[in-house]
Write a protein that holds these residues in place. Structure first.
Motif, mmCIF file in Angstrom:
data_model
loop_
_atom_site.group_PDB
_atom_site.id
_atom_site.type_symbol
_atom_site.label_atom_id
_atom_site.label_comp_id
_atom_site.label_asym_id
_atom_site.label_seq_id
_atom_site.Cartn_x
_atom_site.Cartn_y
_atom_site.Cartn_z
ATOM 1 N N GLN A 286 0.817 -1.212 0.000
ATOM 2 C CA GLN A 286 0.000 0.000 0.000
ATOM 3 C C GLN A 286 0.853 1.265 0.000
ATOM 4 O O GLN A 286 0.463 2.285 -0.572
ATOM 5 C CB GLN A 286 -0.940 0.009 1.210
ATOM 6 N N THR A 291 2.722 1.737 -6.217
ATOM 7 C CA THR A 291 1.269 1.766 -6.053
ATOM 8 C C THR A 291 0.729 3.160 -6.341
ATOM 9 O O THR A 291 -0.325 3.317 -6.972
ATOM 10 C CB THR A 291 0.882 1.309 -4.634
ATOM 11 N N TRP A 308 2.794 -5.134 -11.300
ATOM 12 C CA TRP A 308 2.432 -4.361 -10.101
ATOM 13 C C TRP A 308 1.043 -3.778 -10.296
ATOM 14 O O TRP A 308 0.735 -3.280 -11.361
ATOM 15 C CB TRP A 308 3.442 -3.225 -9.860
ATOM 16 N N PRO A 309 0.176 -3.862 -9.291
ATOM 17 C CA PRO A 309 0.414 -4.440 -7.964
ATOM 18 C C PRO A 309 0.287 -5.961 -7.961
ATOM 19 O O PRO A 309 -0.251 -6.530 -8.914
ATOM 20 C CB PRO A 309 -0.709 -3.805 -7.133
#
Length: 320
Positions: A286, A291, A308-309
């Motif tokens: 997070q 992100t 990603w993620p």
């Protein structure tokens, strides 16, 4: 302000550029230069390195200039360790007056004061100019953006105040990502008086770092039902209770822009033995600058993992 509120395309594009430059602050000099020349990133090869990168202690900073306008952006690196070290290294148990206003009542954490002193002592490897000398050499009427991720974002909020007080004929705009709160309400009031109508503090609602240190209680409410997610472990809640009792009163700064986040589901059973590790895995994802790139629809930089993620977090079985 949240992600449902519409930003102008110009502002949104500038956020994409800023989060990209904040992410590049984590890369080595060679990779940084190569990516500044990459037209496929959000920066579109439009920013040229003009100062730095310079390192001192655990801090790193560089400055770029737009090739198409008289705009500059200062990028400051965050912590290079784990998310947990953000809290350990922030040195947040005591507040200090602003380093350029010793004895004043507008205060920031000791960790942010130390970080600013590092930035203030840095010099460009080629010109040997420090940041003050470099900015002073540019003259008046320029626009300076300040950006960073994590502790770099928090330092960017401090640097933005210093810049505006020191070079008040220039335009200063802070765009920060995943910033913890820097100091007390008097510092927050000062910051807000300068930047409430310009700049943004961008945060992921599932990132714990922006919850420190003004909103630590929110961490205890993460991340949801098991399965498919992971609850905040009781040990973490006890630590947060202790911090809330011990820490001075922090106030978050600026106009917040909340991104539309996601929670990565867990694969496997979560229990008292592995809950802490799964929780740490979630907060690492997070908080990642990748992100933030993803949530702002900015192309991933070359330092990012290929995917990603992550699609899920593995809850490993630990010895009982």
């Amino acid at each position: 302000m949240n992600s449902n509120e519409i930003l102008s395309l110009e502002t949104y594009n500038k956020l994409q550029e800023a989060v990209t430059l904040a992410t590049l602050a984590y890369d080595n000099d060679t990779l940084l230069l190569r990516q500044l020349n990459d037209p496929n990133l959000a920066t579109k090869a439009n920013w040229q390195l003009v100062w730095g990168p310079s390192d001192l202690g655990s801090n790193r900073m560089y400055v770029v200039k737009s090739k198409s306008s008289n705009e500059y952006m200062i990028a400051i690196r965050g912590t290079i360790e784990s998310v947990e070290s953000v809290f350990l290294d922030a040195d947040s148990l005591e507040l200090s007056s602003l380093p350029w206003d010793i004895g004043g009542t507008k205060m920031i954490s000791d960790g942010m004061a130390d970080g600013w002193n590092h930035l203030n002592a840095m010099v460009d490897p080629k010109t040997k100019l420090n940041l003050y000398q470099f900015i002073n050499s540019l003259g008046l009427g320029i626009k300076i953006y300040v950006t960073g991720h994590s502790q770099g974002a928090c330092l960017a909020s401090v640097v933005a105040v210093w810049l505006l007080q020191t070079f008040n004929k220039n335009i200063v705009i802070p765009y920060t990502f995943a910033s913890e709160s820097a100091g007390n309400y008097l510092f927050a009031n000062l910051y807000n008086s300068y930047f409430n109508t310009v700049g943004l503090r961008v945060y992921n609602p599932f990132d714990i770092v922006p919850m420190g240190f003004a909103d630590l209680y929110k961490i205890k409410q993460l991340y949801g039902k098991e399965p498919p997610y992971v609850l905040c472990p009781d040990g973490f809640k006890a630590i947060i209770d202790g911090l809330e009792y011990t820490l001075p009163n922090y106030v978050q700064v600026g106009t917040g822009y909340q991104l539309k986040g996601f929670i990565v589901p867990v694969k496997g059973a979560v229990d008292i033995f592995n809950r802490s590790q799964v929780f740490i895995d979630e907060i690492e994802i997070q908080h990642s600058c990748f992100t933030y790139l993803h949530l702002l629809n900015a192309p991933l930089t070359h330092g990012a993992p290929k995917i990603w993620p992550p699609k899920y977090i593995v809850a490993k079985k630990l010895n009982r």
